[in-house]
Write an enzyme that holds these catalytic residues in place. Structure first.
Site, short mmCIF file in Angstrom:
data_model
loop_
_atom_site.label_atom_id
_atom_site.label_comp_id
_atom_site.label_asym_id
_atom_site.label_seq_id
_atom_site.Cartn_x
_atom_site.Cartn_y
_atom_site.Cartn_z
N HIS A 19 0.84 -1.20 0.00
CA HIS A 19 0.00 0.00 0.00
C HIS A 19 0.87 1.24 0.00
CE1 HIS A 19 0.59 -1.44 4.12
NE2 HIS A 19 0.62 -0.17 4.50
N HIS B 74 0.98 5.13 1.07
CA HIS B 74 0.36 6.13 1.93
C HIS B 74 0.44 7.48 1.20
CE1 HIS B 74 0.56 3.82 5.86
NE2 HIS B 74 1.50 3.18 5.20
P1 5GP Z 1 1.79 0.15 7.36
O1 5GP Z 1 2.36 0.37 8.74
O2 5GP Z 1 1.59 -1.32 7.07
O3 5GP Z 1 2.57 0.87 6.31
O4 5GP Z 1 0.38 0.85 7.37
C1 5GP Z 1 -0.82 0.17 7.53
C2 5GP Z 1 -1.92 1.21 7.61
O5 5GP Z 1 -3.15 0.57 7.43
C3 5GP Z 1 -1.95 1.93 8.96
O6 5GP Z 1 -1.81 3.33 8.72
C4 5GP Z 1 -3.31 1.55 9.52
O7 5GP Z 1 -3.93 2.61 10.22
C5 5GP Z 1 -4.08 1.15 8.29
N1 5GP Z 1 -5.11 0.15 8.51
C6 5GP Z 1 -4.95 -1.03 9.17
N2 5GP Z 1 -6.11 -1.72 9.17
C7 5GP Z 1 -7.01 -0.96 8.49
C8 5GP Z 1 -8.38 -1.15 8.17
O8 5GP Z 1 -9.01 -2.15 8.49
N3 5GP Z 1 -8.98 -0.17 7.45
C9 5GP Z 1 -8.31 0.96 7.07
N4 5GP Z 1 -9.00 1.87 6.37
N5 5GP Z 1 -7.01 1.17 7.36
C10 5GP Z 1 -6.37 0.22 8.07
#
Ligand code: 5GP
Ligand code: ZN
Length: 143
Positions: free
Chosen positions: A104, A106
């Site tokens: 993903h 951001h």
């Molecule tokens: P990472 O740390 O993997 O780069 O970021 C994962 C992101 O996914 C985090 O910012 C977290 O808030 C978001 N996230 C995790 N679970 C969900 C979810 O069920 N729905 C949404 N909309 N965001 C999520």
């Protein structure tokens, strides 16, 4: 629909409409939705519909589909939030703070005077070590 999925993955479930999200964009290849835990107002996630854990594991053509949409999505997030700049970042691997192991991007809109901070503790590149490191990376790239 021809792309890989992981039945245990929360973003695969979101892409399959099995778990709700606040969508901001969707097409055959890509989905964008608001982060449930925003670091800043307008924090948006952009995912491929297929399950690929990290940048390293994602086929270039899948990354290209995301890349094609990033300018438009970033501009839309900025326009909607009144921001003039943004971070577009990918945490790729657990040691790089990735918590959801479905690729993903951001999008984090930024405004002058906002309070969001990313620690950016710059060091200084040693020229000898840098030359060796660059040679090692070039070797891995086959050039
Ligand atoms: P990472 O740390 O993997 O780069 O970021 C994962 C992101 O996914 C985090 O910012 C977290 O808030 C978001 N996230 C995790 N679970 C969900 C979810 O069920 N729905 C949404 N909309 N965001 C999520
Ligand atoms: Zn997934």
């Amino acid at each position: 629909m021809g792309h890989p999925t992981d039945s245990t993955c929360i973003f695969c479930k979101i892409a399959a409409d099995q778990i709700p999200c606040t969508k901001v964009y969707e097409d055959d290849a890509v989905l964008a939705f608001l982060d449930i835990g925003p670091l800043v107002r307008g924090h948006t996630l952009v995912i491929p519909k297929g399950h690929y854990a990290t940048v390293m594991e994602t086929p270039p053509e899948v990354l290209a589909e995301i890349a094609k949409r990033l300018p438009g999505l970033s501009k839309a997030v900025l326009a909607a939030t009144g921001a003039k700049a943004c971070h577009v970042l990918v945490n790729s691997g657990a040691e790089a703070m990735q918590s959801v192991h479905h690729l993903h991007f951001h999008i984090l809109p930024r405004k002058g005077g906002d309070t969001f901070r990313i620690p950016w503790n710059a060091g200084k590149l040693d020229s000898v070590e840098g030359t060796a490191l660059a040679a090692a990376i070039k070797g891995q790239m086959g050039c």
